[in-house]
Design an enzyme around this catalytic site. Structure first.
Site, short mmCIF file in Angstrom:
data_model
loop_
_atom_site.label_atom_id
_atom_site.label_comp_id
_atom_site.label_asym_id
_atom_site.label_seq_id
_atom_site.Cartn_x
_atom_site.Cartn_y
_atom_site.Cartn_z
CG HIS A 14 1.72 2.27 5.58
ND1 HIS A 14 1.44 0.91 5.55
CD2 HIS A 14 2.43 2.51 4.45
CE1 HIS A 14 1.95 0.38 4.46
NE2 HIS A 14 2.56 1.34 3.77
CG HIS A 16 6.52 3.49 1.27
ND1 HIS A 16 7.08 2.23 1.30
CD2 HIS A 16 5.18 3.31 1.35
CE1 HIS A 16 6.11 1.32 1.37
NE2 HIS A 16 4.95 1.95 1.40
CE LYS A 100 3.67 -3.80 4.97
NZ LYS A 100 3.81 -2.59 4.21
CG HIS A 137 1.28 -5.37 0.82
ND1 HIS A 137 1.52 -4.11 0.32
CD2 HIS A 137 0.58 -6.02 -0.13
CE1 HIS A 137 0.99 -4.02 -0.90
NE2 HIS A 137 0.42 -5.17 -1.19
CG HIS A 175 -1.88 -0.38 2.15
ND1 HIS A 175 -2.13 -1.71 1.95
CD2 HIS A 175 -0.53 -0.25 2.11
CE1 HIS A 175 -0.99 -2.34 1.79
NE2 HIS A 175 0.00 -1.48 1.88
CG ASP A 248 0.93 2.84 0.96
OD1 ASP A 248 2.16 2.71 1.20
OD2 ASP A 248 0.34 2.16 0.11
O1 DOR Z 1 1.76 1.51 -4.14
C1 DOR Z 1 2.61 1.10 -3.36
N1 DOR Z 1 3.85 1.62 -3.33
N2 DOR Z 1 2.29 0.07 -2.57
C2 DOR Z 1 3.21 -0.54 -1.80
O2 DOR Z 1 2.87 -1.47 -1.13
C3 DOR Z 1 4.63 -0.12 -1.85
C4 DOR Z 1 4.76 1.25 -2.30
C5 DOR Z 1 6.17 1.64 -2.68
O3 DOR Z 1 7.09 1.37 -1.91
O4 DOR Z 1 6.35 2.24 -3.73
ZN ZN Z 2 3.12 1.05 1.78
#
Ligand code: DOR
Ligand code: ZN
Length: 343
Positions: A14, A16, A100, A137, A175, A248
């Site tokens: 997971h 980004h 997702k 989520h 998460h 995450d």
């Molecule tokens: O803290 C987070 N940031 N939680 C999420 O679900 C998305 C992520 C983000 O893309 O910044």
């Molecule tokens: Zn995330």
């Protein structure tokens, strides 16, 4: 005392990775530690179909450092209008590893998310039939629900009925942050798993207010009370195959974090393995780190284990206060471990 630890190369289930300049800044850090990663689709605009996923995957490949053996695994951002045929074709062609579910409004770039599970029933039926995992989520967005209760309420209102209606659908509670979430996963049937982040293993909600407001400790789901952190540490280090590594890692620039309306997200990619290793070390569970980091995830996804290894060594190396425009998790501290240069 163990000084060096060599484990099979881990994956991040997971992450980004963002796009553009931020992708360039953060991708090398993830590619340095992990063999593969499940790439979150919450770009702006989101990755909602096969064409966008292919294009995004190409941008990731084009940004990878020379010789990096890293493989991005793409996900589809589900909306009320997701086409089951496009999704299934994307899965069959190896474009989408998973899909997702963002409840609309739950977090960063989730405005196009699903407003009601009823709207994606045909999609979930198809995913169940073709064996495509659903990544969740797990927070309700009802403003009446206290933000610290949103995961627990999601389990009751959304995830439990979803599991009953689609018993053969493989689901990852992403998460997980609560003792209730851990228990739900432990008691659920096969086909249910959860990722656990390094920051939720290390901080509790006090970190958000330690001597003042701490925007770099803010993420969603927000860190909970100490008893929840302890439940997560127990789950991660228990040896249960239902829990695996998912950072995450969610970078935002310093400007966007240190703001009157700061973005949610912790950028832990630079020292993620060091952070997890510190947790397993403190729990006397270094012998279970490899399963959590490198085995449970691929087994759940039905993918081969990585063949290479990484080595961690005890070290007093410090996490920098800042890397480029982003503050990394653990800034100004040491996790007591570092990735060896030959890894
Ligand atoms: O803290 C987070 N940031 N939680 C999420 O679900 C998305 C992520 C983000 O893309 O910044
Ligand atoms: Zn995330």
């Amino acid at each position: 005392m163990t000084q060096r630890l060599t484990i099979r190369r881990p994956d991040d289930w997971h992450v980004h990775l963002r796009d553009g300049a931020m992708l360039e800044a953060v991708l090398p850090w993830t590619a340095r530690q992990f063999g593969r990663a499940i790439v979150m689709p919450n770009l702006d605009p989101p990755v909602t179909d096969m064409a966008r996923a292919r294009a995004y995957r190409e941008r990731i490949h084009a940004t990878l450092p020379e010789g990096a053996g890293f493989q991005p695994l793409m996900t589809c951002y589900l909306t009320d209008r997701t086409d089951p045929d496009d999704l299934a074709l994307g899965h069959a062609e190896g474009v989408f590893t998973a899909a997702k579910l963002y409840p609309a409004g739950a977090t960063t770039n989730s405005a196009h998310g699903v407003t009601d599970i009823a709207n994606i029933r045909p999609v979930l039926e198809r995913m169940e039939r073709i064996g495509m995992p659903l990544l969740v989520h797990g927070e309700v967005t009802d403003p009446e629900i206290d933000i610290f209760d949103r995961e627990a309420v999601f389990l009751e209102r959304v995830l439990a009925p979803l599991r009953r209606d689609f018993p053969a659908l493989n689901v990852v509670l992403e998460h997980v942050t609560t003792a209730e979430g851990v228990a739900f996963v432990e008691e659920g049937g096969s086909g249910l798993a959860a990722t656990i982040t390094p920051h939720h293993l290390i901080i509790n909600r006090n970190a958000l207010f330690a001597g003042g407001l701490r925007p770099h400790a803010y993420c969603l789901p927000v860190a909970k009370r100490e008893r929840h952190r302890l439940a997560l540490r127990r789950a991660a280090t228990s040896g249960s195959a239902r829990f695996f590594l998912g950072t995450d890692s969610a970078p935002h620039t310093v400007e966007r974090k240190e703001s009157a309306c700061g973005c949610a997200g912790v950028w832990n990619a630079p020292f993620a393995l060091e952070a997890y290793t510190a947790v397993f070390d403190a729990e006397g569970a270094l012998d279970r780190l490899e399963a959590f980091s490198s085995e449970n995830g691929p087994r759940f996804y039905g993918l081969p284990l990585n063949s290479g290894t990484v080595t961690l060594e005890r070290s007093a190396g410090m996490v920098p206060e800042r890397i480029g425009e982003v503050v990394p998790f653990g800034a100004g501290e040491s996790f007591g471990w570092s990735l060896a240069a030959d890894a």
